[in-house]
Write a protein that holds these residues in place. Sequence first.
Motif, PDB file in Angstrom:
ATOM      1  N   ALA A  26       0.830  -1.211   0.000  1.00 29.65           N
ATOM      2  CA  ALA A  26       0.000   0.000   0.000  1.00 29.65           C
ATOM      3  C   ALA A  26       0.866   1.264   0.000  1.00 29.65           C
ATOM      4  CB  ALA A  26      -0.933  -0.007   1.208  1.00 29.65           C
ATOM      5  N   ILE A  27       1.872   1.295   0.865  1.00 25.14           N
ATOM      6  CA  ILE A  27       2.756   2.468   0.950  1.00 25.14           C
ATOM      7  C   ILE A  27       3.547   2.634  -0.343  1.00 25.14           C
ATOM      8  CG2 ILE A  27       4.786   3.419   2.137  1.00 25.14           C
ATOM      9  CD1 ILE A  27       3.655   2.005   4.702  1.00 25.14           C
ATOM     10  N   ALA A  28       4.044   1.508  -0.873  1.00 26.40           N
ATOM     11  CA  ALA A  28       4.847   1.560  -2.102  1.00 26.40           C
ATOM     12  C   ALA A  28       4.032   2.098  -3.274  1.00 26.40           C
ATOM     13  CB  ALA A  28       5.387   0.171  -2.439  1.00 26.40           C
ATOM     14  N   THR A  29       2.816   1.570  -3.459  1.00 22.76           N
ATOM     15  CA  THR A  29       2.004   2.041  -4.589  1.00 22.76           C
ATOM     16  C   THR A  29       1.649   3.515  -4.424  1.00 22.76           C
ATOM     17  OG1 THR A  29       0.010   1.194  -3.486  1.00 22.76           O
ATOM     18  CG2 THR A  29       0.988  -0.196  -5.185  1.00 22.76           C
ATOM     19  N   LEU A  82       5.985 -12.175 -17.713  1.00 22.66           N
ATOM     20  CA  LEU A  82       7.095 -12.792 -18.453  1.00 22.66           C
ATOM     21  C   LEU A  82       8.402 -12.793 -17.666  1.00 22.66           C
ATOM     22  CD1 LEU A  82       7.520 -13.947 -21.352  1.00 22.66           C
ATOM     23  CD2 LEU A  82       8.318 -11.683 -22.028  1.00 22.66           C
ATOM     24  N   LEU A  83       8.714 -11.661 -16.992  1.00 19.96           N
ATOM     25  CA  LEU A  83       9.995 -11.485 -16.296  1.00 19.96           C
ATOM     26  C   LEU A  83       9.812 -11.523 -14.787  1.00 19.96           C
ATOM     27  CD1 LEU A  83      11.461  -8.515 -18.388  1.00 19.96           C
ATOM     28  CD2 LEU A  83      11.798 -10.971 -18.770  1.00 19.96           C
ATOM     29  N   GLU A  84      10.926 -11.727 -14.096  1.00 22.16           N
ATOM     30  CA  GLU A  84      10.922 -11.716 -12.635  1.00 22.16           C
ATOM     31  C   GLU A  84      10.463 -10.331 -12.157  1.00 22.16           C
ATOM     32  OE1 GLU A  84      11.312 -11.414  -8.867  1.00 22.16           O
ATOM     33  OE2 GLU A  84      13.078 -10.459  -9.757  1.00 22.16           O
ATOM     34  N   ASN A  85       9.411 -10.301 -11.330  1.00 22.12           N
ATOM     35  CA  ASN A  85       8.721  -9.051 -11.000  1.00 22.12           C
ATOM     36  C   ASN A  85       9.551  -8.085 -10.166  1.00 22.12           C
ATOM     37  OD1 ASN A  85       5.144  -9.854 -10.815  1.00 22.12           O
ATOM     38  ND2 ASN A  85       6.667 -10.283 -12.401  1.00 22.12           N
ATOM     39  N   ARG A  86      10.311  -8.603  -9.210  1.00 26.11           N
ATOM     40  CA  ARG A  86      11.064  -7.721  -8.304  1.00 26.11           C
ATOM     41  C   ARG A  86      12.091  -6.895  -9.062  1.00 26.11           C
ATOM     42  NH1 ARG A  86      14.185 -10.568  -3.432  1.00 26.11           N
ATOM     43  NH2 ARG A  86      15.535 -11.169  -5.171  1.00 26.11           N
ATOM     44  N   ARG A  87      12.804  -7.527 -10.002  1.00 24.85           N
ATOM     45  CA  ARG A  87      13.815  -6.818 -10.794  1.00 24.85           C
ATOM     46  C   ARG A  87      13.155  -5.772 -11.702  1.00 24.85           C
ATOM     47  NH1 ARG A  87      17.716 -10.472 -14.287  1.00 24.85           N
ATOM     48  NH2 ARG A  87      18.236 -11.165 -12.183  1.00 24.85           N
ATOM     49  N   LEU A  88      12.006  -6.125 -12.264  1.00 25.32           N
ATOM     50  CA  LEU A  88      11.274  -5.208 -13.146  1.00 25.32           C
ATOM     51  C   LEU A  88      10.860  -3.940 -12.379  1.00 25.32           C
ATOM     52  CD1 LEU A  88      10.178  -5.085 -16.065  1.00 25.32           C
ATOM     53  CD2 LEU A  88       8.085  -6.184 -15.231  1.00 25.32           C
ATOM     54  N   ILE A  89      10.366  -4.119 -11.155  1.00 23.97           N
ATOM     55  CA  ILE A  89       9.968  -2.991 -10.304  1.00 23.97           C
ATOM     56  C   ILE A  89      11.177  -2.109  -9.992  1.00 23.97           C
ATOM     57  CG2 ILE A  89       9.144  -2.373  -7.987  1.00 23.97           C
ATOM     58  CD1 ILE A  89       7.383  -4.980  -8.181  1.00 23.97           C
ATOM     59  N   PHE A  90      12.310  -2.729  -9.669  1.00 28.69           N
ATOM     60  CA  PHE A  90      13.532  -2.009  -9.303  1.00 28.69           C
ATOM     61  C   PHE A  90      14.010  -1.108 -10.452  1.00 28.69           C
ATOM     62  CE2 PHE A  90      18.255  -1.950  -8.950  1.00 28.69           C
ATOM     63  CZ  PHE A  90      18.363  -1.277  -7.745  1.00 28.69           C
ATOM     64  N   ILE A  91      14.044  -1.653 -11.661  1.00 24.20           N
ATOM     65  CA  ILE A  91      14.520  -0.888 -12.829  1.00 24.20           C
ATOM     66  C   ILE A  91      13.554   0.264 -13.139  1.00 24.20           C
ATOM     67  CG2 ILE A  91      14.950  -1.010 -15.327  1.00 24.20           C
ATOM     68  CD1 ILE A  91      15.859  -3.954 -14.822  1.00 24.20           C
ATOM     69  N   ALA A  92      12.254  -0.004 -13.066  1.00 13.53           N
ATOM     70  CA  ALA A  92      11.257   1.037 -13.355  1.00 13.53           C
ATOM     71  C   ALA A  92      11.366   2.200 -12.365  1.00 13.53           C
ATOM     72  CB  ALA A  92       9.852   0.443 -13.321  1.00 13.53           C
ATOM     73  N   LEU A  93      11.608   1.876 -11.086  1.00  9.54           N
ATOM     74  CA  LEU A  93      11.696   2.923 -10.064  1.00  9.54           C
ATOM     75  C   LEU A  93      12.957   3.774 -10.229  1.00  9.54           C
ATOM     76  CD1 LEU A  93      10.328   1.213  -6.828  1.00  9.54           C
ATOM     77  CD2 LEU A  93       9.201   2.837  -8.336  1.00  9.54           C
ATOM     78  N   LEU A  94      14.060   3.165 -10.575  1.00 11.67           N
ATOM     79  CA  LEU A  94      15.283   3.942 -10.805  1.00 11.67           C
ATOM     80  C   LEU A  94      15.117   4.871 -12.017  1.00 11.67           C
ATOM     81  CD1 LEU A  94      18.250   1.489 -10.070  1.00 11.67           C
ATOM     82  CD2 LEU A  94      17.236   3.221  -8.589  1.00 11.67           C
ATOM     83  N   THR A  95      14.429   4.397 -13.039  1.00 10.14           N
ATOM     84  CA  THR A  95      14.133   5.236 -14.212  1.00 10.14           C
ATOM     85  C   THR A  95      13.290   6.446 -13.812  1.00 10.14           C
ATOM     86  OG1 THR A  95      14.139   3.276 -15.632  1.00 10.14           O
ATOM     87  CG2 THR A  95      13.085   5.249 -16.513  1.00 10.14           C
ATOM     88  N   THR A  96      12.290   6.213 -12.958  1.00 12.97           N
ATOM     89  CA  THR A  96      11.427   7.299 -12.489  1.00 12.97           C
ATOM     90  C   THR A  96      12.224   8.325 -11.699  1.00 12.97           C
ATOM     91  OG1 THR A  96       9.634   5.684 -12.296  1.00 12.97           O
ATOM     92  CG2 THR A  96       9.285   7.811 -11.247  1.00 12.97           C
ATOM     93  N   ALA A  97      13.115   7.840 -10.838  1.00 13.29           N
ATOM     94  CA  ALA A  97      13.927   8.746 -10.011  1.00 13.29           C
ATOM     95  C   ALA A  97      14.788   9.663 -10.885  1.00 13.29           C
ATOM     96  CB  ALA A  97      14.804   7.934  -9.059  1.00 13.29           C
ATOM     97  N   THR A 115      13.178   9.868  -2.670  1.00 15.42           N
ATOM     98  CA  THR A 115      12.258   8.893  -2.059  1.00 15.42           C
ATOM     99  C   THR A 115      12.059   7.683  -2.967  1.00 15.42           C
ATOM    100  OG1 THR A 115      11.085  10.700  -0.969  1.00 15.42           O
ATOM    101  CG2 THR A 115       9.943   8.605  -1.095  1.00 15.42           C
ATOM    102  N   THR A 116      11.888   7.939  -4.270  1.00 12.53           N
ATOM    103  CA  THR A 116      11.653   6.850  -5.231  1.00 12.53           C
ATOM    104  C   THR A 116      12.877   5.945  -5.343  1.00 12.53           C
ATOM    105  OG1 THR A 116      10.144   8.284  -6.465  1.00 12.53           O
ATOM    106  CG2 THR A 116      10.975   6.337  -7.613  1.00 12.53           C
ATOM    107  N   ALA A 117      14.079   6.548  -5.358  1.00 11.75           N
ATOM    108  CA  ALA A 117      15.314   5.744  -5.410  1.00 11.75           C
ATOM    109  C   ALA A 117      15.446   4.891  -4.152  1.00 11.75           C
ATOM    110  CB  ALA A 117      16.522   6.658  -5.575  1.00 11.75           C
TER     111      ALA A 117
END
Length: 379
Positions: free
Chosen positions: A6-9, A61-76, A162-164
């Motif tokens: 909840a906090i993450a989203t 298709l891909l491992e979810n945790r890694r996908l979330i990590f890359i997307a968040l660094l891009t956002t930061a 915060t996002t990073a």
Amino acid sequence: MVWLFAIATGLIVANLYYAQTLIGPISKATGLDPGAAGLIVTLTQIGYVLGLLFIVPLGDLLENRRLIFIALLTTALALLAASITGSARLFLFAALCIGIGSVAAQIVVPFAAHLSRPETRGKTVGKVMSGLLMGIMLARPVASLVTDAFGWHAIFVLSALTTAGLAFVLRAKLPLRRPEGGMHYFALLASMWHLLKTTPILRRRAAYQACMFGAFSVFWTCVSLELTGPYFGISQSGVAIFALVGVTGALVSPIAGHRADQGKSRSTTLVALTLGALAFALPLLVHSSRLVDLGLLVLASIILDMGVSANLVTGQRAIFALPAEVRSRLNGLYMALFFMGGAIGSSLGGWMFAAHGWTGVLWTGLAFPLIALCIFATE
């Protein structure tokens, strides 16, 4: 884990909305034409739609945790770029990238549904979506308060940090989730069109929420311009308090999710769509003193947020009841379709405010839930 989800989203999706109450100062600082100011929000939402269509399906298709990590660094990185630029074009490009990266939230939500028991899935999704909606609604007052104290650049720097930080926390705390896969990326994308054609509940729920989110975007893109205008003359801190009161509307999400678990989705949807129409009808029908008009706007913001929250959770409960192996794609389609409604609403809202003032905005906003009610009448 539900609290973490909840906090993450909430933190992730807030990145889409920091600029919503700062359209005025950002436009002045970057030299953006007032008639095109709605593009600040619109491009962020278009980026989000692109991410939903082309990145979120990778959750199947891909491992979810890694996908979330890359997307968040891009956002930061995109947030940091937005904070330092003085160019309208560069800011708008950064806004597009912020939208694309913020789809990490929609990889987290199916993750939560995947870990939930079927009989409590609606309630769990409701709690996670409460966090997401609180993020959407708190983003506006936080952005206004930080801007009043430190300038509009500060909120983007703070959010980038915060996002990073969140990217590393989620990488450490989330369990591995490696889907079965067995499909190439382009075949995965092609399958989304097939899913859209063969899943009527997806089309219907997306249509309802596209209309509701269009109304939501019309209102919140323009209300800060009206509040800071000559009639109300409210400061950015006043806008923050106004937006903070609207947050209470998100509290209905777990209730709507629980009702959906009990099989009461249809009645909940009718109430949600009616609330959306009522939010715009009230300030259109009642005109009085400045104080009464302000009170009506506050009430309208709460009612609208309640309707949008309840309808969103009810829709996602229906989507997540479908097979787990296509859940990320279905969620991506659902969110993409209704965010298109949001993008249309924010661009229309900015244009209507410049051309026809606040009354034009209210009539435009009212049209969206009325269309949804007409679609609902065919259910």
